[in-house]
Motif scaffolding. Structure first.
Motif, PDB file in Angstrom:
ATOM      1  N   ILE A 464      36.881  44.224  35.103  1.00  0.00           N
ATOM      2  CA  ILE A 464      35.984  43.388  35.859  1.00  0.00           C
ATOM      3  C   ILE A 464      36.175  43.092  37.122  1.00  0.00           C
ATOM      4  O   ILE A 464      35.433  43.056  38.161  1.00  0.00           O
ATOM      5  N   GLU A 465      37.418  42.593  37.320  1.00  0.00           N
ATOM      6  CA  GLU A 465      37.906  42.087  38.587  1.00  0.00           C
ATOM      7  C   GLU A 465      38.011  43.260  39.654  1.00  0.00           C
ATOM      8  O   GLU A 465      37.748  43.026  40.863  1.00  0.00           O
ATOM      9  N   CYS A 480      41.296  38.607  42.253  1.00  0.00           N
ATOM     10  CA  CYS A 480      40.409  38.195  41.705  1.00  0.00           C
ATOM     11  C   CYS A 480      40.805  37.730  40.204  1.00  0.00           C
ATOM     12  O   CYS A 480      41.747  38.430  39.732  1.00  0.00           O
ATOM     13  N   ALA A 481      40.086  36.789  39.472  1.00  0.00           N
ATOM     14  CA  ALA A 481      40.365  36.367  38.229  1.00  0.00           C
ATOM     15  C   ALA A 481      39.114  35.818  37.608  1.00  0.00           C
ATOM     16  O   ALA A 481      38.249  35.357  37.838  1.00  0.00           O
ATOM     17  N   ILE A 494      33.871  34.011  37.224  1.00  0.00           N
ATOM     18  CA  ILE A 494      34.628  34.801  38.298  1.00  0.00           C
ATOM     19  C   ILE A 494      35.047  34.208  39.272  1.00  0.00           C
ATOM     20  O   ILE A 494      34.230  33.355  40.102  1.00  0.00           O
ATOM     21  N   VAL A 495      36.432  34.362  39.633  1.00  0.00           N
ATOM     22  CA  VAL A 495      37.219  33.453  40.837  1.00  0.00           C
ATOM     23  C   VAL A 495      37.567  34.723  41.698  1.00  0.00           C
ATOM     24  O   VAL A 495      38.386  35.425  41.481  1.00  0.00           O
ATOM     25  N   GLN A 496      37.168  34.761  42.937  1.00  0.00           N
ATOM     26  CA  GLN A 496      37.326  35.670  43.846  1.00  0.00           C
ATOM     27  C   GLN A 496      37.811  35.441  45.228  1.00  0.00           C
ATOM     28  O   GLN A 496      37.210  34.354  45.838  1.00  0.00           O
ATOM     29  N   GLU A 497      39.025  35.685  45.804  1.00  0.00           N
ATOM     30  CA  GLU A 497      39.504  35.198  47.014  1.00  0.00           C
ATOM     31  C   GLU A 497      38.911  35.918  48.264  1.00  0.00           C
ATOM     32  O   GLU A 497      38.592  37.289  48.036  1.00  0.00           O
ATOM     33  N   VAL A 498      38.456  35.376  49.359  1.00  0.00           N
ATOM     34  CA  VAL A 498      37.884  35.938  50.667  1.00  0.00           C
ATOM     35  C   VAL A 498      38.720  36.647  51.505  1.00  0.00           C
ATOM     36  O   VAL A 498      39.815  35.814  51.585  1.00  0.00           O
ATOM     37  N   ARG A 499      38.665  37.757  52.040  1.00  0.00           N
ATOM     38  CA  ARG A 499      39.763  38.314  53.131  1.00  0.00           C
ATOM     39  C   ARG A 499      39.589  37.232  54.410  1.00  0.00           C
ATOM     40  O   ARG A 499      38.558  36.856  54.915  1.00  0.00           O
ATOM     41  N   ARG A 500      40.833  37.063  54.936  1.00  0.00           N
ATOM     42  CA  ARG A 500      40.860  36.170  55.974  1.00  0.00           C
ATOM     43  C   ARG A 500      40.181  36.448  57.225  1.00  0.00           C
ATOM     44  O   ARG A 500      39.541  35.839  57.794  1.00  0.00           O
ATOM     45  N   GLU A 501      40.214  37.673  57.353  1.00  0.00           N
ATOM     46  CA  GLU A 501      39.609  38.284  58.480  1.00  0.00           C
ATOM     47  C   GLU A 501      37.979  38.353  58.559  1.00  0.00           C
ATOM     48  O   GLU A 501      37.078  38.701  59.297  1.00  0.00           O
TER      49      GLU A 501
END
Length: 565
Positions: A464-465, A480-481, A494-501
Motif C-alpha cells: 500500500i505504501e 510512507c507508513a 496513511i502517513v506520507q512525507e512530502v518531498r522537500r523541493e
C-alpha cells in the motif's frame, strides 16, 4: 582458508602476514583519506587500549561505545574483544528521544564504562545519574598509567559474549541481542563463502558502525579475510549519495551495498548530477540487505548506472537480522536478481499463486540459506512446517544465531528456543518475518506485527505504501507508513512525507485525492485518514526501515509534524 576461533585471531594473523597493508581507510566528506590504519597499527592500538581497559574492568563487564563515524570506534571495539569486555555499540544521542533510549540501555545492561571521545562526553554526561558508569575518553588520558602488556590477559573463549546489539525498536524497552565470539566467526565464514571474498576484495561502506550491517558486514568481514575496508560517514552519504559510488570508483571496490533506499537515492541524485564521472566496472557484488527489496528500485539503478560500467548481475539481494548476527540468506554471486510473479489478491490471503496476469505482483528473492544455515517456513500458531509455496513465519537455525536477549529469559526462550511441532532438531530462532520458499529461494513478504487487517483481510503495508508514494511526484519515495488503529481494524491510516523541493509547489487538497484513488484502485480499500508530513519527519531506523509502531503512536498522540499545504 584457516579457521579462526575469535576475531582477534584474524588480526594477529594479518599482523604477521601483511602488517603494512591498510586495514581501514576513513574518508572525509570530499573523499580524501582522513585517517588510516594498517593491520600492524590496528593491532598495536587495539592491544594498547585493551591494556588500559584492564586497569578498570574485569572480563564480562559491559562498555557502551558511543562514537561518531571514524576509526576510533574500531580500535575501541577490538580493544574490548581483546580484554574480554562486552562491547555495546550505540548511536550518539542528539535528541530527547535518543537520550531516553540511552538511559534505558544503561538501566538494562548496567555498563561499567561509557567509552567515547572528549568532544562527546561533556554533552552526554548526566550529572544527576546515580550510580554513574565510569566515563573513559579515548582521546584524553591525563592521569592514566601506561598499560602493562606483559601481564596475564583474560582467557577469551569462543562461547563468551562478545557484544550486545541493541535493536532499533522504538515503542518498547530496548532489547539487547547477545552475540558471542563464536556467532561472529560463524557468520563471517558464511559471508566470506557467499560473497567470494579474499584479501584483494576491497569493501566500501557507509552504513553506521552501530548497525549490524555496518559492524558485521563493512568492518568485521574485511578484517576476517584480510581485505581493506574503505569507510565514510553515513552523513556524507545522506547529503551526497553519489559520493558512495565515487568511493567505489576511486578505490575500485569489489563489494559494497546498503538498504534498498540507498540505491533509490543514488538514482535520484544522478538526475541532479548527470555529468558525474564514475567507473563501476570493479563492483562485483552490490548487496541489498533490507526489506522490502523492490524490483523497481533495482531495475532503475541498473539502468541508470549501466553507462558507468555497472553490471546488473552484481545485484545481490540478501536477508538477515541482528538475532542471527547479520546474514542468513543470499544468492549466488554474479547471477543477479531472481524474481517471481504472483497473484496479488491471493498473496493477501496467504497463498502463493504464480501468475502473469494484470493483477500479478513481482517479488524479489533474498537468495537461499547460507551454508550452515537452516531456514524453515512455519505456521506461527501450530508450529508446524508449512507446505511448499505457503506463507508462514521464517525460522532460522545455525551457529550464527545469537545466544538470546540480555536479561530477558522468557523472551529469549520464546524467540530463540523453538522446535517444529514434529520435535525434530535443531532449535530455531523465530524472526517474526513472513515469507515462503520457492525452488530453494527465500521470498520475504512482510512482518507479522506490521500486517494490516481491514475487514478480516490481510494487507502487506509496504504494498500500500508503494501505491501511495507513487501517486504523485511530490511525495517522497520510501517515506510512507500505513497501519490500522488498535481498536478499529477497518480504519486504514496513511502517513506520507512530502518531498522537500515540492512542499511549496503543490496543495494538499490536490494530492490527497490522488493518494485515496491509488489505494482504492490497487487495494480495494478506502483510507480512513491521510496525513502528509513535513520533509524528513517520518521515523525510520538507521537502516531506513519504516518505524510503523512509533508512527502509529505519534498519530494517536497527535504529535506528527504535519504538512498542511
Amino acid at each position: 582458508m584457516q579457521k579462526f576461533r575469535v576475531m582477534t585471531d584474524c588480526l594477529e594473523r594479518h599482523n604477521e602476514q601483511c602488517p603494512d597493508k591498510p586495514a581501514y581507510i576513513f574518508l572525509s566528506e570530499k573523499l580524501a583519506p582522513e585517517t588510516q590504519l594498517t593491520f600492524a597499527e590496528l593491532r598495536n592500538q587495539a592491544r594498547q587500549f585493551a591494556g588500559r581497559l584492564l586497569q578498570t574492568t574485569q572480563k564480562g563487564d559491559r562498555a557502551l561505545l558511543i562514537f561518531p563515524a571514524g576509526l576510533d570506534f574500531i580500535v575501541a571495539f577490538l580493544g574490548c574483544l581483546y580484554a574480554g569486555v562486552v562491547a555495546v555499540p550505540l548511536c550518539p544521542p542528539n535528541k530527547k528521544r535518543s537520550q531516553r533510549t540511552l538511559q534505558g540501555i544503561i538501566d538494562d545492561c548496567s555498563p561499567r564504562l561509557i567509552i567515547t571521545l572528549k568532544a562527546l562526553s561533556s554533552a552526554l554526561k548526566d550529572p544527576e545519574q546515580q550510580p554513574s558508569p565510569l566515563w573513559l575518553e579515548m582521546d584524553h588520558w591525563p592521569d592514566a598509567q601506561p598499560p602493562d602488556l606483559t601481564a596475564p590477559w583474560p582467557s577469551v573463549e569462543a562461547q563468551d559474549l562478545a557484544f550486545i546489539q541493541y535493536t532499533s525498536g522504538s515503542t518498547s524497552a530496548p532489547k539487547g541481542v547477545m552475540v558471542t565470539h563464536a556467532n561472529i566467526v560463524a557468520n563471517q565464514a558464511m559471508i566470506r563463502q557467499a560473497f567470494g571474498h579474499d584479501p584483494d576484495s576491497t569493501v566500501v561502506g557507509w552504513v553506521p558502525h552501530y548497525h549490524d550491517q555496518g559492524l558485521i558486514g563493512n568492518i568485521l568481514q574485511p578484517l576476517y579475510v584480510g581485505a581493506t575496508s574503505v569507510l565514510m560517514s553515513p552523513v556524507t552519504f545522506m547529503r551526497w549519495p553519489l559520493r558512495w559510488l565515487q568511493a567505489i570508483s576511486l578505490y575500485q571496490a569489489r563489494t559494497s551495498g546498503g538498504p534498498n533506499f540507498a540505491f533509490g537515492a543514488c538514482v535520484k541524485a544522478l538526475e541532479r548530477e548527470p555529468d558525474i564521472e564514475l567507473d563501476l566496472r570493479s563492483w562485483q557484488l552490490a548487496f541489498n540487505g533490507a526489506e522490502p527489496i523492490r524490483i523497481e528500485t533495482l531495475q532503475a539503478f541498473a539502468t541508470a548506472f549501466q553507462r558507468f560500467g555497472f553490471d546488473s548481475a552484481a545485484m545481490y539481494p540478501c536477508y538477515g537480522l541482528a538475532e542471527c548476527t547479520l546474514q542468513a540468506a543470499g544468492g549466488i554471486k554474479g547471477t543477479g536478481v531472481k524474481t517471481l510473479n504472483v497473484d496479488g489478491p491471493a498473496l493477501r490471503e496467504g497463498k502463493v499463486v504464480p501468475s502473469d496476469s494484470p493483477f500479478s505482483q513481482t517479488l524479489v528473492s533474498s537468495g537461499a540459506a547460507l551454508p550452515g544455515t537452516h531456514i524453515a517456513i512455519v505456521d506461527p500458531v501450530s508450529g508446524g512446517a508449512c507446505a511448499p509455496r505457503a506463507i508462514g513465519e521464517i525460522w532460522i537455525a545455525g551457529a550464527h544465531v545469537a545466544r538470546g536477549y540480555w536479561q530477558r529469559e522468557s523472551l529469549t526462550a520464546e524467540t530463540f528456543s523453538n522446535r517444529l511441532s514434529d520435535g525434530i532438531q535443531p532449535t530455531y530462532l523465530r524472526t517474526a518475518d513472513l515469507g515462503f520458499i520457492h525452488q530453494g529461494e527465500l521470498y520475504v513478504t512482510g512482518r507479522i506485527k506490521d500486517m494490516v487487517i481491514i475487514r478480516g483481510k490481510n494487507y502487506y503495508p509496504q504494498d500500500i505504501e508503494h501505491n501511495v508514494w507513487s501517486a504523485h511526484q511530490g511525495l517522497e519515495h520510501s517515506a510512507c507508513a500505513v497501519f490500522s488503529l488498535p481498536d478499529a481494524e477497518d480504519k486504514l491510516i496513511i502517513v506520507q512525507e512530502v518531498r522537500r523541493e515540492w512542499r511549496k509547489k503543490m496543495l494538499a487538497d490536490d494530492v490527497i485525492p490522488l493518494i485515496r484513488q491509488a489505494v482504492v484502485v490497487n487495494n480495494e480499500i478506502t483510507p480512513y485518514d491521510i496525513v502528509l508530513l513535513m520533509p524528513g519527519k517520518l521515523l525510520k531506523t538507521s537502516s531506513g526501515k519504516i518505524m510503523r509502531n512509533a508512527i502509529r503512536a505519534q498519530y494517536m498522540d497527535k504529535t506528527l509534524e504535519r504538512w498542511l499545504g
